[in-house]
Design an enzyme around this catalytic site. Structure first.
Site, short mmCIF file in Angstrom:
data_model
loop_
_atom_site.label_atom_id
_atom_site.label_comp_id
_atom_site.label_asym_id
_atom_site.label_seq_id
_atom_site.Cartn_x
_atom_site.Cartn_y
_atom_site.Cartn_z
CB SER A 103 -0.86 -0.04 1.26
OG SER A 103 -1.71 1.05 1.29
CG HIS A 107 -0.05 13.07 1.11
ND1 HIS A 107 -1.25 13.40 0.51
CD2 HIS A 107 -0.32 12.03 1.93
CE1 HIS A 107 -2.20 12.58 0.97
NE2 HIS A 107 -1.68 11.75 1.83
CG HIS A 117 -4.04 4.82 -3.17
ND1 HIS A 117 -5.07 4.15 -3.80
CD2 HIS A 117 -3.71 4.09 -2.08
CE1 HIS A 117 -5.34 3.05 -3.11
NE2 HIS A 117 -4.55 2.99 -2.07
CG ASN A 119 -4.10 -1.72 -1.68
OD1 ASN A 119 -5.26 -2.11 -1.84
ND2 ASN A 119 -3.26 -2.35 -0.91
CE1 TYR A 120 -2.86 -3.18 -8.61
CE2 TYR A 120 -0.79 -2.06 -8.08
CZ TYR A 120 -1.93 -2.19 -8.87
OH TYR A 120 -2.14 -1.32 -9.90
NE ARG A 121 -7.76 -5.31 -1.39
CZ ARG A 121 -8.05 -4.18 -2.02
NH1 ARG A 121 -7.15 -3.22 -2.13
NH2 ARG A 121 -9.23 -4.00 -2.58
CG HIS A 152 -6.37 7.19 -16.82
ND1 HIS A 152 -7.37 6.35 -16.43
CD2 HIS A 152 -6.44 8.26 -15.99
CE1 HIS A 152 -8.03 6.89 -15.40
NE2 HIS A 152 -7.47 8.06 -15.12
CG HIS A 182 -19.86 13.23 2.53
ND1 HIS A 182 -19.09 12.10 2.71
CD2 HIS A 182 -19.03 14.27 2.73
CE1 HIS A 182 -17.86 12.46 3.02
NE2 HIS A 182 -17.78 13.76 3.03
#
Lengths: 312, 312
Positions: A103, A107, A117, A119-121, A152, A182
């Site tokens: 992960s 910044h 960011h 993340n691979y899991r 991309h 929200h």
């Protein structure tokens, strides 16, 4: 091994799972070396930690750099019984499980350089049922079309080498996943996201390795193009306000963060994704026609970056 | 009334509920007037908003004051169908409901002045079943025993006037509610918290009014004692780091915040509780023996403030 006393529920871990963990370790090392080189000043610290109940991780954090104000590249493994609430939300049995992953959140100090960011899991249950998940996404403060398309395209190429259906599907999934309901806007300009990638494990692992291996290529050229651009108080304030939205997404919606907090992973490692500094101003709206307003428009309406660009 | 078109599910609201709303409106006015007076410089803005599906509110926000860096005092009412997930977590039927409440968070500029939160609310279902909830709690950065005891004593007195069992019960509930599990610490030094206060509604309403009415008396004397104390970069940094923890609690655990976001209340009003600025540093730990370490010790182990003090 003395720690077996406090790890009574340690499940059998497959050779395959160990292979995934080994890959994530290697990737962490490669990425940290390249990012240190790019920063010129700061170095990654190394913290190893054990998780009560089974597993642990290695957190590598860079702070107060020339390029990176704060960044973290973690690997972790978690073994044990899956908490009931999580099993329910994941629609899987509450058997013993093993999870391992990498992960990363960076910044940058400059508002002209996007936050990124990745993340691979890999997640495996006692019955041998296993799947991959993850992705990578870009969060610019002052978006540049060329950069977004670059990010991309690199991910699309990694996807296309395995299955031409992946990129369109995972790109859309990313836009949906990083939706801050929200606020009715996305966290950033997307990338790819996927989960529960089951079936041929070796084939899926090969895909995940391709996606992980292109991370540096997807991000570093953007950094090099934008790191020397001038910026001032206005840009910094905007960056801090947008980082506030990043915090909102991660703490309210992000499954990885909530999974980490609920399974008792080390809080500092789970929350290394949070920015070094963030702001909230009441009812802040960017001036119509400004570059800040341009970003908000992009976040409200996702676009088909690669198609648009190649259509030109 | 033209808005009846977009409020198809508006339930019958009892006279009692209207009485609660009227009280919260009056309390908002009184508190804002006193806080403006205390600030010397900034004034509260007024935003009225309607909620799609029924209800709305009045958000009053103060920013960039001499005393308050950011603060909000909101009242709201929500009518409509209760989302299924919320009904389940509240253990009530998914019938139409009406909720009204006042919610306040003040973030002073000076790290020597504590942040404070207060919220009281009334919730009513179509079948006439109704209850109160709420409380008030203090979050100092540099805690002073005298201030904490003052805050708790004023709340205790308001409780004792109605039921001597209230304060011990609601004080403990507050310590439990504001627990940040992943940090194993409380958000602050507590106060009172209660929910699902059912039974004699008139009697419960009288209690809620007593608790609401003592807010200014519980907080303003602390402000006056600490507002002129000197502070510098070290204290500011500590304040920002602790505000980061405040954000973690509000976005991960706070039921009021999640209720607001899930029922589609205006995000800006729900999130006015977030601080103007916050920080996260990786694995930050205060120096042993420092005043910062003293605060952390207090947050790890709640104390019986009033008893301790009166025992002296």
């Amino acid at each position: 091994m003395p720690q077996d006393h406090i790890r009574p529920s340690k499940p059998e871990v497959s050779e395959f799972a160990l292979g995934a963990r080994t890959y994530f370790e290697r990737l962490q090392g490669e990425i940290c070396a390249a990012l240190e080189h790019a920063d010129h000043v700061a170095k990654f610290s190394v913290d190893r930690w054990d998780r009560e109940g089974g597993g642990g991780g290695v957190s590598r954090v860079i702070q107060d750099g020339a390029l990176f104000e704060k960044g973290g590249v973690n690997i972790s493994e978690v073994t044990g019984d899956l908490p009931e609430r999580l099993a329910e939300s994941m629609n899987v049995a509450t058997t013993q499980f093993y999870a391992t992953g990498i992960s990363l959140v960076l910044h940058p100090r400059s508002p002209m350089v996007p936050t990124v960011h990745m993340n691979y899991r890999y997640f495996e249950q006692q019955d041998g049922n296993g799947w991959f998940g993850g992705g990578s996404d870009l969060t610019p403060y002052y978006p540049v079309l060329e950069d977004i398309v670059h990010f991309h395209r690199v991910l699309k190429r990694a996807c296309d080498a395995h299955d031409s259906a992946y990129y369109p599907k995972f790109k859309r999934w990313c836009d949906e996943y990083f939706f801050v309901r929200h606020r009715q806007e996305r966290r950033g300009v997307g990338g790819i996201f996927f989960d529960y990638l089951k079936g041929d494990r070796a084939r899926n692992f090969a895909f995940v390795q391709s996606a992980g291996n292109v991370f540096l290529e997807s991000y570093l050229p953007i950094v090099e193009r934008r790191r020397d651009l001038p910026w001032g108080e206005r840009e910094r304030r905007w960056q801090l306000l947008r980082r506030g939205r990043y915090v909102e997404f991660n703490l309210v919606y992000d499954r990885g963060t909530l999974f980490g907090l609920e399974t008792g992973a080390r809080a500092e490692s789970v929350l290394m994704s949070l920015p070094p500094e963030a702001r909230w101003e009441y009812a802040m709206r960017p001036e119509p026609g400004s570059r800040e307003a341009e970003l908000v428009a992009l976040l409200m309406q996702p676009r088909d970056w690669v198609m648009e660009y190649e259509g030109k």
